[in-house]
Design a protein around this motif. Structure first.
Motif, PDB file in Angstrom:
ATOM      1  N   CYS A  88      16.136  23.320 -19.980  1.00 51.81           N
ATOM      2  CA  CYS A  88      14.711  23.014 -20.127  1.00 51.81           C
ATOM      3  C   CYS A  88      14.060  23.869 -21.206  1.00 51.81           C
ATOM      4  O   CYS A  88      14.171  25.092 -21.184  1.00 51.81           O
ATOM      5  CB  CYS A  88      14.002  23.223 -18.793  1.00 51.81           C
ATOM      6  N   VAL A  89      13.375  23.216 -22.140  1.00 52.94           N
ATOM      7  CA  VAL A  89      12.628  23.915 -23.197  1.00 52.94           C
ATOM      8  C   VAL A  89      11.156  23.500 -23.141  1.00 52.94           C
ATOM      9  O   VAL A  89      10.800  22.544 -22.454  1.00 52.94           O
ATOM     10  CB  VAL A  89      13.181  23.595 -24.617  1.00 52.94           C
ATOM     11  N   GLY A  90      10.313  24.208 -23.896  1.00 48.22           N
ATOM     12  CA  GLY A  90       8.914  23.821 -24.030  1.00 48.22           C
ATOM     13  C   GLY A  90       8.768  22.781 -25.120  1.00 48.22           C
ATOM     14  O   GLY A  90       9.698  22.550 -25.903  1.00 48.22           O
ATOM     15  N   LYS A  91       7.599  22.137 -25.159  1.00 45.03           N
ATOM     16  CA  LYS A  91       7.346  21.180 -26.246  1.00 45.03           C
ATOM     17  C   LYS A  91       6.724  21.952 -27.392  1.00 45.03           C
ATOM     18  O   LYS A  91       5.520  21.874 -27.642  1.00 45.03           O
ATOM     19  CB  LYS A  91       6.398  20.079 -25.751  1.00 45.03           C
ATOM     20  N   ASP A  92       7.494  22.740 -28.080  1.00 43.57           N
ATOM     21  CA  ASP A  92       6.939  23.621 -29.109  1.00 43.57           C
ATOM     22  C   ASP A  92       7.942  23.829 -30.252  1.00 43.57           C
ATOM     23  O   ASP A  92       9.050  23.276 -30.232  1.00 43.57           O
ATOM     24  CB  ASP A  92       6.538  24.972 -28.490  1.00 43.57           C
ATOM     25  N   VAL A 107      26.324  19.653 -31.227  1.00 40.10           N
ATOM     26  CA  VAL A 107      26.159  19.609 -29.769  1.00 40.10           C
ATOM     27  C   VAL A 107      25.020  18.654 -29.431  1.00 40.10           C
ATOM     28  O   VAL A 107      23.918  18.775 -29.968  1.00 40.10           O
ATOM     29  CB  VAL A 107      25.842  21.013 -29.206  1.00 40.10           C
ATOM     30  N   LYS A 108      25.298  17.701 -28.542  1.00 35.36           N
ATOM     31  CA  LYS A 108      24.241  16.789 -28.097  1.00 35.36           C
ATOM     32  C   LYS A 108      23.412  17.483 -27.017  1.00 35.36           C
ATOM     33  O   LYS A 108      23.976  18.066 -26.089  1.00 35.36           O
ATOM     34  CB  LYS A 108      24.861  15.511 -27.530  1.00 35.36           C
ATOM     35  N   THR A 109      22.094  17.452 -27.147  1.00 36.23           N
ATOM     36  CA  THR A 109      21.249  18.053 -26.110  1.00 36.23           C
ATOM     37  C   THR A 109      20.561  16.970 -25.300  1.00 36.23           C
ATOM     38  O   THR A 109      20.152  15.939 -25.834  1.00 36.23           O
ATOM     39  CB  THR A 109      20.161  18.953 -26.730  1.00 36.23           C
ATOM     40  N   GLU A 110      20.446  17.210 -24.013  1.00 43.06           N
ATOM     41  CA  GLU A 110      19.579  16.407 -23.141  1.00 43.06           C
ATOM     42  C   GLU A 110      18.631  17.412 -22.506  1.00 43.06           C
ATOM     43  O   GLU A 110      18.854  17.882 -21.388  1.00 43.06           O
ATOM     44  CB  GLU A 110      20.388  15.653 -22.075  1.00 43.06           C
ATOM     45  N   TYR A 111      17.589  17.797 -23.247  1.00 43.68           N
ATOM     46  CA  TYR A 111      16.646  18.773 -22.722  1.00 43.68           C
ATOM     47  C   TYR A 111      15.621  18.105 -21.816  1.00 43.68           C
ATOM     48  O   TYR A 111      15.196  16.979 -22.064  1.00 43.68           O
ATOM     49  CB  TYR A 111      15.864  19.432 -23.864  1.00 43.68           C
ATOM     50  N   LEU A 112      15.212  18.841 -20.807  1.00 43.66           N
ATOM     51  CA  LEU A 112      13.970  18.523 -20.103  1.00 43.66           C
ATOM     52  C   LEU A 112      12.880  19.262 -20.871  1.00 43.66           C
ATOM     53  O   LEU A 112      13.063  20.433 -21.221  1.00 43.66           O
ATOM     54  CB  LEU A 112      14.053  19.024 -18.653  1.00 43.66           C
ATOM     55  N   TYR A 113      11.778  18.567 -21.201  1.00 49.16           N
ATOM     56  CA  TYR A 113      10.680  19.204 -21.932  1.00 49.16           C
ATOM     57  C   TYR A 113       9.553  19.536 -20.963  1.00 49.16           C
ATOM     58  O   TYR A 113       9.032  18.647 -20.291  1.00 49.16           O
ATOM     59  CB  TYR A 113      10.168  18.288 -23.043  1.00 49.16           C
ATOM     60  N   ASP A 114       9.208  20.805 -20.914  1.00 51.57           N
ATOM     61  CA  ASP A 114       8.089  21.249 -20.091  1.00 51.57           C
ATOM     62  C   ASP A 114       6.856  21.300 -20.994  1.00 51.57           C
ATOM     63  O   ASP A 114       6.807  22.057 -21.962  1.00 51.57           O
ATOM     64  CB  ASP A 114       8.422  22.645 -19.533  1.00 51.57           C
ATOM     65  N   GLU A 115       5.872  20.451 -20.668  1.00 53.28           N
ATOM     66  CA  GLU A 115       4.685  20.330 -21.525  1.00 53.28           C
ATOM     67  C   GLU A 115       3.823  21.588 -21.474  1.00 53.28           C
ATOM     68  O   GLU A 115       3.072  21.865 -22.399  1.00 53.28           O
ATOM     69  CB  GLU A 115       3.812  19.148 -21.043  1.00 53.28           C
ATOM     70  N   LYS A 116       3.907  22.308 -20.367  1.00 51.71           N
ATOM     71  CA  LYS A 116       2.917  23.372 -20.134  1.00 51.71           C
ATOM     72  C   LYS A 116       3.436  24.778 -20.392  1.00 51.71           C
ATOM     73  O   LYS A 116       2.663  25.739 -20.392  1.00 51.71           O
ATOM     74  CB  LYS A 116       2.445  23.301 -18.679  1.00 51.71           C
ATOM     75  N   THR A 117       4.758  24.922 -20.569  1.00 49.93           N
ATOM     76  CA  THR A 117       5.323  26.272 -20.654  1.00 49.93           C
ATOM     77  C   THR A 117       6.090  26.427 -21.955  1.00 49.93           C
ATOM     78  O   THR A 117       6.808  25.507 -22.353  1.00 49.93           O
ATOM     79  CB  THR A 117       6.279  26.501 -19.458  1.00 49.93           C
ATOM     80  N   PRO A 118       5.959  27.574 -22.628  1.00 52.84           N
ATOM     81  CA  PRO A 118       6.698  27.741 -23.887  1.00 52.84           C
ATOM     82  C   PRO A 118       8.210  27.881 -23.665  1.00 52.84           C
ATOM     83  O   PRO A 118       8.662  28.254 -22.578  1.00 52.84           O
ATOM     84  CB  PRO A 118       6.121  29.034 -24.473  1.00 52.84           C
ATOM     85  N   THR A 119       8.952  27.604 -24.718  1.00 50.23           N
ATOM     86  CA  THR A 119      10.412  27.785 -24.709  1.00 50.23           C
ATOM     87  C   THR A 119      10.746  29.251 -24.396  1.00 50.23           C
ATOM     88  O   THR A 119      10.054  30.158 -24.856  1.00 50.23           O
ATOM     89  CB  THR A 119      10.968  27.374 -26.093  1.00 50.23           C
TER      90      THR A 119
END
Ligand code: 26A
Length: 348
Positions: A88-92, A107-119
């Motif tokens: 999980c990363v931030g949307k930043d 490397v293929k990534t399938e990140y979950l993006y957290d809108e509210k929290t920084p990477t």
């Protein structure tokens, strides 16, 4: 055997940006850090470290996150489109940077993006050949099982042949680790866990013990072995003995014996595999020697070892050869800045 486009290796953990600078005793003391350790940042104590590194220690921003480093390392060796990484990363900007570095590494990534929290970020203080890691997980702490269970992701989970989870993720999302572990056990696919740092065995003993029965291959170093022994009342300081006890522990998938691989710095890596009747097979594999002056820094050395090793397992190589591949990649990585690998690509 690895085939292009198969994403046979699936890695899960905490995507982090490393903020790495060359520090000194004074800096370590200021933040109460040990020269060679990995910890979770204390919001009361460590939050100024990152800015301090940037302002006063000429820190650089580089891709980190232990299993993300391992994923890039494994892909360095494997045919293209072999490795998938989840976290999980931030949307930043930092999240974008990590995504791009993974893409460049294939490397293929399938990140979950957290809108509210920084990477998430990891402060890396280099002193000589030591590295002190202090992690503010931020978005990486918000990984959720629901992300993994979405149809288009779970299909990729089912498609994978080997699973690698960084023990650091035991602080984040045990249900996701367990879902991968159960898939591996049900289909008799190897499930690999890294002990990651002494604090995992010390302070995350319960989640570790919940996952351990699913583990086919456990990777660690000598200090993590000692921390495991202490928290599990194993009355031995002998790395082989500790590995033997873990190898013979309870196991869900009885079709695969457990192997415990402990690196020991410049001493040989030991690998202990359970055998029938509580016996074990013990192997020792020497490291690839390197002269001191060739070492740039040791940030990511253990992750590189794991990357080379797991690439060997994915390719169906023997245990000894897989360990040697890990030693080879670790040697390459410690000659580079942070957890990275030389270009043009070298071949094992
Ligand atoms: C939960 N914690 C503490 C962490 C980490 C971590 N990766 C995931 N979770 N703490 C440090 N690292 C990463 O370890 C690498 C070196 O082995 C750092 O980002 C660094 O790249």
């Amino acid at each position: 055997m690895a085939v292009k486009g198969n994403y046979e290796l699936l890695c899960l953990e905490n995507p982090l940006l490393d903020i790495q600078g060359v520090g000194d005793e004074k800096l370590l003391e200021k933040y109460g850090l040990k020269a060679n350790d990995a910890i979770l940042a204390d919001p009361e104590k460590h939050m100024d470290l990152y800015e301090d590194l940037m302002q006063n220690y000429k820190a650089v921003l580089i891709a980190g996150g232990a299993a993300q480093n391992t994923a890039r390392g494994a892909q360095y060796i494997l045919p293209s489109e072999s490795v998938l990484y989840i976290g999980c990363v931030g949307k930043d900007k930092y999240g974008e940077t990590l995504e791009n570095i993974c893409k460049e590494a294939g490397v293929k990534t399938e990140y979950l993006y957290d809108e509210k929290t920084p990477t998430g970020r990891c402060g890396v203080v280099i002193t000589g050949h030591n590295r002190s890691l202090c992690t503010d997980l931020a978005a990486a702490n918000n990984y959720k099982l629901e992300h993994l269970k979405q149809d288009h992701i779970w299909k990729q989970v089912e498609n994978a042949k080997v699973y690698y989870v960084g023990g650091f993720h035991l602080t984040v999302c045990v249900p996701a680790i367990k879902a991968l572990a159960e898939e591996a056990a049900a289909k008799n696919k190897p499930f690999i866990l890294n002990l990651s740092a002494p604090f995992i065995a010390q302070f995350f003993k319960d989640p570790l013990d919940e996952i351990l029965p699913y583990v086919d291959i456990l990777i660690g170093n000598e200090t993590e072995a000692a921390a495991f022994a202490e928290s599990h009342n194993i009355d031995s300081k002998d790395v082989k003995k500790i590995a033997e006890i873990i190898a013979n522990g309870p196991k869900k998938n009885t079709q695969r014996p457990r192997t415990v691989v402990f690196t020991q710095g410049t001493d040989p890596t030991i690998a202990v595999t359970a055998q029938d009747g509580g016996k074990v097979d013990v192997k020792e594999v020497p490291v690839h020697a390197i002269s001191e002056e060739k070492i740039y820094d040791t940030n990511g050395a253990g992750d590189a070892f794991a990357g080379g090793f797991v690439a060997g397992i994915v390719k169906g190589e023997s245990l000894e050869k897989s360990i040697d591949m890990g030693q080879w990649l670790a040697k390459l990585s410690i000659q580079e800045l942070g957890p990275s690998f030389p270009q043009p690509k070298q071949t094992y």
